[in-house]
Write an enzyme that holds these catalytic residues in place. Structure first.
Site, PDB file in Angstrom:
ATOM      1  N   LYS A   1       0.817  -1.209   0.000  1.00  0.00           N
ATOM      2  CA  LYS A   1       0.000   0.000   0.000  1.00  0.00           C
ATOM      3  C   LYS A   1       0.851   1.259   0.000  1.00  0.00           C
ATOM      4  CE  LYS A   1      -3.995  -2.214   1.895  1.00  0.00           C
ATOM      5  NZ  LYS A   1      -4.908  -2.412   2.994  1.00  0.00           N
TER       6      LYS A   1
ATOM      7  N   LYS B   1      -2.463  -0.077   9.401  1.00  0.00           N
ATOM      8  CA  LYS B   1      -2.807  -1.000   8.332  1.00  0.00           C
ATOM      9  C   LYS B   1      -1.590  -1.798   7.901  1.00  0.00           C
ATOM     10  CE  LYS B   1      -6.397   1.718   6.019  1.00  0.00           C
ATOM     11  NZ  LYS B   1      -6.727   2.307   4.715  1.00  0.00           N
TER      12      LYS B   1
ATOM     13  N   GLY C   1      -8.957  -6.717   3.216  1.00  0.00           N
ATOM     14  CA  GLY C   1     -10.058  -7.339   3.945  1.00  0.00           C
ATOM     15  C   GLY C   1     -10.051  -7.028   5.419  1.00  0.00           C
ATOM     16  N   GLY C   2      -9.406  -5.981   5.805  1.00  0.00           N
ATOM     17  CA  GLY C   2      -9.434  -5.586   7.205  1.00  0.00           C
ATOM     18  C   GLY C   2      -8.429  -6.310   8.062  1.00  0.00           C
TER      19      GLY C   2
ATOM     20  N   HIS D   1     -17.116   4.580   2.682  1.00  0.00           N
ATOM     21  CA  HIS D   1     -16.184   3.793   1.887  1.00  0.00           C
ATOM     22  C   HIS D   1     -16.840   3.585   0.522  1.00  0.00           C
ATOM     23  CE1 HIS D   1     -13.190   0.402   1.356  1.00  0.00           C
ATOM     24  NE2 HIS D   1     -14.038   0.208   0.363  1.00  0.00           N
TER      25      HIS D   1
ATOM     26  N   HIS E   1     -13.847  -3.680  10.170  1.00  0.00           N
ATOM     27  CA  HIS E   1     -13.279  -3.281   8.881  1.00  0.00           C
ATOM     28  C   HIS E   1     -13.587  -4.271   7.777  1.00  0.00           C
ATOM     29  CE1 HIS E   1     -11.349  -0.178  11.124  1.00  0.00           C
ATOM     30  NE2 HIS E   1     -10.760  -1.074  11.893  1.00  0.00           N
TER      31      HIS E   1
ATOM     32  N   GLU F   1     -10.269   1.922  -4.249  1.00  0.00           N
ATOM     33  CA  GLU F   1     -11.059   2.247  -3.063  1.00  0.00           C
ATOM     34  C   GLU F   1     -10.761   3.655  -2.575  1.00  0.00           C
ATOM     35  OE1 GLU F   1     -11.839  -2.127  -1.132  1.00  0.00           O
ATOM     36  OE2 GLU F   1     -10.395  -0.838  -0.119  1.00  0.00           O
TER      37      GLU F   1
ATOM     38  N   ARG G   1      -8.070  -7.552  -8.017  1.00  0.00           N
ATOM     39  CA  ARG G   1      -8.777  -8.828  -8.081  1.00  0.00           C
ATOM     40  C   ARG G   1     -10.243  -8.532  -8.292  1.00  0.00           C
ATOM     41  NH1 ARG G   1      -8.344  -7.849  -2.373  1.00  0.00           N
ATOM     42  NH2 ARG G   1     -10.452  -7.380  -1.640  1.00  0.00           N
TER      43      ARG G   1
END
Lengths: 623, 529
Positions: free
Chosen positions: A108, A135, A141-142, A185, A212, A252, A268
């Site tokens: 990220k 993070k 996926g949290g 979100h 999340h 996102e 994905r």
């Protein structure tokens, strides 16, 4: 093209459906636990493997059955660039973006740099303004994500996030960014092909999340204006174009008012892709296959049109009223079928066992309707009547969300579930109390009814949890039924409140003339369905067997799982609230803390050990 | 046919509900504890007891019983009408612990410190009889100041039997378990001393033959109470304590574990079919039973509200019709029934004796439903051999070995009490309805007989008017001494029950009886022919 899906559950089934429709032979892989699973039976051929994460094994499986292509689904190896490369190196077709694209977005920290250079708005990061989010750089996926409100909690959160990230992704790099309060979100679905085309398929809003993880997704977003939509989709397409993106991807964003900030790009197919399919009428898996075969995108941007409103919910085997604790058991009844306007993607059928081995998502249910209100109403009604017995699910909680005024008004932000506790346990007290009495339902003896007395003196009592909250009930048999009270404190001497006169039959409970049909599965613990709600109950033992044991008393595991970390040793002094043991269960991390100050007299578990629920982890002598 | 709208039915029902209300009030008083007639004093006693973290005896029993277990309290109003406290300071009954039906005997330490008076001794011994006859494990919850010293003369000699009984139960293979929550001293020390299993509560149980003052007197030793008879001492040094409990619930938890590991198996054959509720409403029993026992009612109407599916297979229905005999089921248990529909004649005696023999041949327990004013008298009947015929019935009742359960639904007068398995004939259980009356004969008859005898003695000098108050007083005395409360206060039965509970109570009694073997006999006395 023979397509192997390197995944399980609903997504494998979903890919097989499109592949079969297009005429492609299909190959499943399955672990021993999934031998009887729906996805194993849904392909033309299935190959046994040890783990869905074992790349070599999956490639070997593809070779054994002469598969031509691999679809990774989501999760597992779907965003692993090395695997994508290995697939290509093996001469197979990779149904996904290029390894380079995956690599570029996987971390990220690097992704943010790329996005920034593509002109996408960024959230300022830095650890001096709280709250912040910790993070995992390699995360999704949290997992590994933690909200931190106070500076003093940051170290612990970072350590936990690193641990979880290392176990989930094999990379413990984490970063900290500002946590936007009351934000939405919103993500944009993009698609690219090998001919340089990139399009978007509008946005999805996925603000309603627990831990999340998304549970309700919809499109279009009620918080995005046409003008904002234009800016966001443009930014997303620009990022995808910048990296020469091929295949399905999702960019996102966090949205606050009319501002939006880049979060990450997922390389994905998303779990929630069906809402996009619903409003656009496009099959994204079909697109993926065509793009992977080198064909151009089936539609131009101008041809992609959204109609109506789609909402998806994720049905999980978990108890929302009890901290979303995963619930395991046999799906005795699983009556969740597709209808004309309802799509159901699932990997389960009635009789399947929900284990702690894999993600506890049972199904995705998607409704497409002309308006948001209609979609929400329809989906809520569908959920209320859907029959699921054997495990506790978030079904009733989801139905409550879909009927809740703020949700219907489009007031959906990522803190929605934290600020709308009423949807977590949509259960009234009289129901809760009545349910408690059900625990005595099988106690009628052969010659005398349960609790019969010829001299009325001392009531019977029952301590239990219903939907996660403790209830103590006291009851005495009268000729007309059971006179029931709830009690605070000591079951015999505590303050009592009347519930009423309760009558039970095997299929109903009646409280002062209010009759409710019920079904109960289990004895001392199980689930009960009443007024359309399915609730977990557990009768607590009358005697605390551990209360006086020199050893054996102490904090216990809340769920079955695997111990990942033991933080204390024999002789350590601990204080109340201190973390003793960390447990991973159902892909979630649970911490077990000390109830009171004390000294550790024994440690009963070690890291890596598989544990049952209610197992004592550490013995503590209180000081 | 019963007419629930009839005047008589309504009057009976009202009278029965009034009597039940009085009984429930008395039971509530007993259950509240304290033992004195002064509610404030009782409240102080109980507050003091609770302050020491102690539970009331019925609360101890509640912890001990399985969830949902029924509890049939025995002789709850023992001591009524005597100088002993109501309930006699001890709770006895039958309930299920770890799946096993047991007899429980629990001292009530809030009543005279749990001290034992004559009624307490009788009640405790009766519970032991029930344990022995029905082969039920005996669980004692002990906390007693010992003998009620002012009454020591009444209890010292008969009370000794309880220790003998404990070891005889053990010898008969019936387990005895004692949990001690407080004082259990002097003779009381033999309750744990004679039990198979002993649980002592830490810092609470005191078990010694002689307390510190007595030890000082006897051997001039300054003894420490804990060292003399504390739970820790007995658990670690003397070995009297098998288990050391941390507190009351812990002791009761251990008690449940002990019963669990007994792996107790009932020896009776048990029910031979599934229970079926009666077709007629048991609530109507309230209006069926005559408030005035001189008014007859049909025992068939009672049976129709007690027997499974109201099914009664009558034996010899056309012969000796005032004694109703036949077979049926109660909660799935097969039973033979003898019920009175009037005075007993020679034919009824023959019929009853034959029926009892048949029940013995088939190993079927017998329920005696007593509403009997006696055997027929008069020259014709004496000449017809009513004595030797009655003797046949008494012979059969006395020597029968299948379990007998006696239910008193009205009168129990004269030798009818014997022929119908009264208390002295050792039925496993005797339960009574509130309208029950028991005496050598009805008060009016008895007073009349007294008058006639007095008249015969005085001859012409008999002054009818002057004798009237004497006769009335005597009639009232007999009346007062023949009520259900008077009888139950003296342990002539095992408790007054609500008629609506009859089937449940009989079912529990039958289930208890099936804990031991259910076997008949063919060995009877010589039949006088």
């Amino acid at each position: 093209m023979k397509i192997l899906v390197a995944n399980r559950g609903e997504i494998a089934c979903r890919v097989f459906r499109t592949a079969a429709r297009l005429g492609h032979p299909t190959v499943a892989v399955f672990t021993e636990a999934d031998r009887g699973a729906l996805h194993t039976r849904s392909a033309d051929v299935a190959v046994a493997i040890e783990s869905y994460l074992d790349q070599e094994e999956i490639l070997r499986a593809a070779q054994r059955v002469a598969a031509d292509a691999i679809h990774p689904g989501y999760g597992f190896l779907s965003e692993n660039p090395d695997f994508a490369q290995a697939v290509l190196d093996a001469g197979l077709t990779w149904i996904g973006p290029t390894p380079d694209s995956i690599r570029a977005m996987a971390l990220k920290v690097e992704a943010k740099n790329l996005a920034e250079s593509a002109g996408v708005p960024m959230l300022t990061s830095g650890a001096d303004v709280f709250p912040v989010l910790v993070k995992a750089s390699a995360g999704g996926g949290g997992k590994g994500m933690r909200r931190v409100d106070r500076p003093e909690d940051l170290d612990e959160a970072v350590a936990a996030a690193k641990r979880e990230a290392a176990s989930a992704f094999g990379d413990d790099t984490v970063f900290v960014e500002r946590y936007l309060e009351r934000a939405r979100h919103v993500e944009v679905q993009v698609f690219g092909d090998t001919h340089g085309n990139v399009v978007h398929l509008f946005e999805r809003e996925c603000s309603i999340q627990r831990r999340h993880q998304k549970v309700v997704e919809e499109s279009p977003s009620p918080g995005v204006t046409a003008e904002l939509r234009d800016r966001m989709t443009a930014a997303a397409v620009s990022l995808a174009a910048e990296i020469g993106y091929v295949g399905a991807g999702t960019v996102e964003f966090m949205v606050a008012g009319d501002e939006f900030f880049f979060l990450e790009m997922n390389t994905r197919l998303q779990v929630e892709h069906p809402v996009t399919e619903a409003i656009t009428g496009r099959d994204l898996v079909e697109w993926q296959i065509q793009v992977a075969q080198g064909e151009p995108l089936p539609a131009t941007q101008a041809e992609i049109i959204a109609t109506g409103h789609a909402i998806e919910v994720r049905l999980y085997a978990e108890d929302p009223a009890n901290g979303y604790l995963p619930n395991t058991g046999t799906l005795r009844v699983f009556d969740v079928a597709a209808e004309d306007d309802v799509r159901v993607d699932t990997g389960f059928v009635a009789g399947d066992v929900v284990t702690a081995n894999y993600d506890p998502m049972l199904a995705k249910v998607i409704v497409h309707a002309p308006s948001r209100d209609q979609a929400a109403t329809r989906l809520a009604a569908y959920l209320r009547k859907a029959g699921i017995e054997g495990v506790v699910t978030n079904k009733d909680s989801l139905a409550a969300v879909l009927s809740e005024p703020d949700f219907l008004a489009g007031q959906t932000t990522t803190d929605y579930l934290d600020t709308h506790a009423s949807v977590l346990a949509p259960i009234q007290d009289h129901v809760r109390h009545a349910l408690g009495v059900l625990a005595v339902r099988d106690q009628d003896g052969p010659v005398a009814p349960a609790g019969w007395r010829n001299v009325a003196a001392v009531p019977e009592w029952l301590q239990l949890t219903v939907a996660g909250s403790p209830v103590t009930l006291r009851w005495m048999r009268e000729r007309a039924g059971l006179r029931v009270q709830t009690v605070e404190g000591d079951p015999l001497l505590g303050e009592a409140t009347d519930v009423g006169l309760v009558r039970l039959t095997p299929t109903s409970v009646e409280v002062d003339g209010v009759l409710m049909p019920v079904t109960v599965v289990g004895e001392d613990h199980g689930v009960v369905t009443v007024e359309g709600l399915t609730l977990a109950f557990e009768v607590l033992p009358r005697f605390d067997e551990n209360a006086h044991a020199a050893e054996g008393g102490g904090p216990t595991t809340p769920v079955p799982g695997t111990v990942t970390d033991v933080r204390v040793g024999e002789g350590d002094e601990v204080s109340a609230g201190q973390i003793l043991v960390v447990l991973e269960a159902m892909k979630m991390e649970h911490t077990i803390t000390a109830d009171a100050d004390g000294v550790v007299t024994a440690v009963h578990v070690r890291a890596g050990q598989a544990v049952d629920a209610h197992q004592v982890v550490v013995s503590i002598e209180e000081v | 046919m019963i007419d629930p709208g009839s005047e008589q039915f309504t009057a009976n029902r009202d009278a029965m509900l009034t009597a039940l209300h009085e009984i429930q009030q008395l039971q509530a008083k007993v259950a509240a504890g304290g033992g004195s007639g002064d509610p404030e004093k009782n409240a102080r006693t109980i507050a003091r007891h609770r302050k020491r973290g102690k539970l009331l005896p019925r609360e101890r029993i509640a912890y001990l019983l399985d969830g949902g277990s029924p509890f049939l309290e025995l002789s709850p109003l023992a001591g009524w009408g005597t100088q002993d406290p109501l309930g006699a300071g001890v709770v006895t009954g039958i309930g299920t612990i770890s799946g096993t039906e047991c007899v429980i005997v629990a001292n009530d330490p809030t009543v005279k410190g749990g001290a034992q008076g004559p009624s307490s001794v009788r009640k405790g011994l009766r519970a032991m009889d029930i344990a022995r006859q029905n082969r039920l494990p005996l669980i004692s919850l002990t906390e007693s100041a010992g003998a009620d010293l002012p009454q020591q003369a009444e209890i010292f000699v008969p009370g000794g039997a309880s220790f003998k009984n404990l070891t005889q139960l053990s010898a008969a293979g019936i387990p005895t378990v004692t949990m001690v929550f407080g004082s259990s001293t002097a003779g009381g020390a033999y309750v744990p001393g004679m039990s198979d299993y002993v649980v002592l509560q830490k810092e609470a149980a005191k078990v010694y033959l002689g307390g510190p003052p007595l030890v000082k007197m006897a051997i001039d030793e300054d003894a420490d109470e804990e060292e003399l008879g504390g739970a820790e001492m007995h658990a670690r040094i003397s070995g009297l304590g098998d288990y050391l409990a941390q507190d009351e619930p812990d002791a009761l938890r251990i008690g449940r574990e002990i019963v669990q590991h007994l792996r107790w198996r009932k020896q009776g054959p048990g029910p031979d079919r599934s229970p079926v509720a009666p077709r007629f409403d048991p609530d109507e029993l309230l209006g069926i039973a005559s408030a005035d026992v001189r008014v007859p009612f049909d025992v068939h109407d009672v049976l129709a509200r007690v027997l499974d599916d109201s099914a009664f297979e009558e034996f010899k229905p056309l012969y000796g019709t005032t004694l109703v005999t036949g077979w049926g089921h109660i909660s799935g248990y097969p039973v033979g029934i003898l019920g009175n529909n009037g005075i007993l004649f020679s034919e009824e005696s023959h019929k009853g004796a034959q029926f009892i023999q048949m029940c013995n041949r088939m190993d079927v327990p017998i329920i005696f439903v007593q509403n009997i004013t006696g055997f027929m008298v008069g020259t014709r009947y004496e000449q017809g051999g009513i004595i030797k015929d009655g003797a046949k019935l008494i012979n059969a009742v006395s020597n029968s070995t299948v379990p007998h359960i006696t239910l008193m639904v009205g009168a129990s007068y004269g030798a009818g009490n014997y022929g119908m398995s009264g208390r002295a004939y050792d039925p496993r259980f005797v339960f009574t309805w509130p309208n029950h009356r028991i005496a050598v004969m009805g008060p009016k008859q008895l007073a009349g007989v007294l008058t006639i005898v007095a008249k015969q003695k005085a001859g012409d000098a008999f002054d009818e008017t002057a004798f009237a108050p004497i006769r009335d007083a005597f009639e009232k005395q007999v009346e007062d001494q023949s009520t259900a409360l008077f009888a139950t206060g003296r342990l002539w039965d095992d408790g007054i029950i609500d008629p609506r509970d009859t089937r449940t109570v009989l079912g529990m009694a039958l289930s208890a009886a099936h804990s031991g073997p259910v076997e008949g006999t063919s060995a009877f006395g010589i039949w006088r022919m």
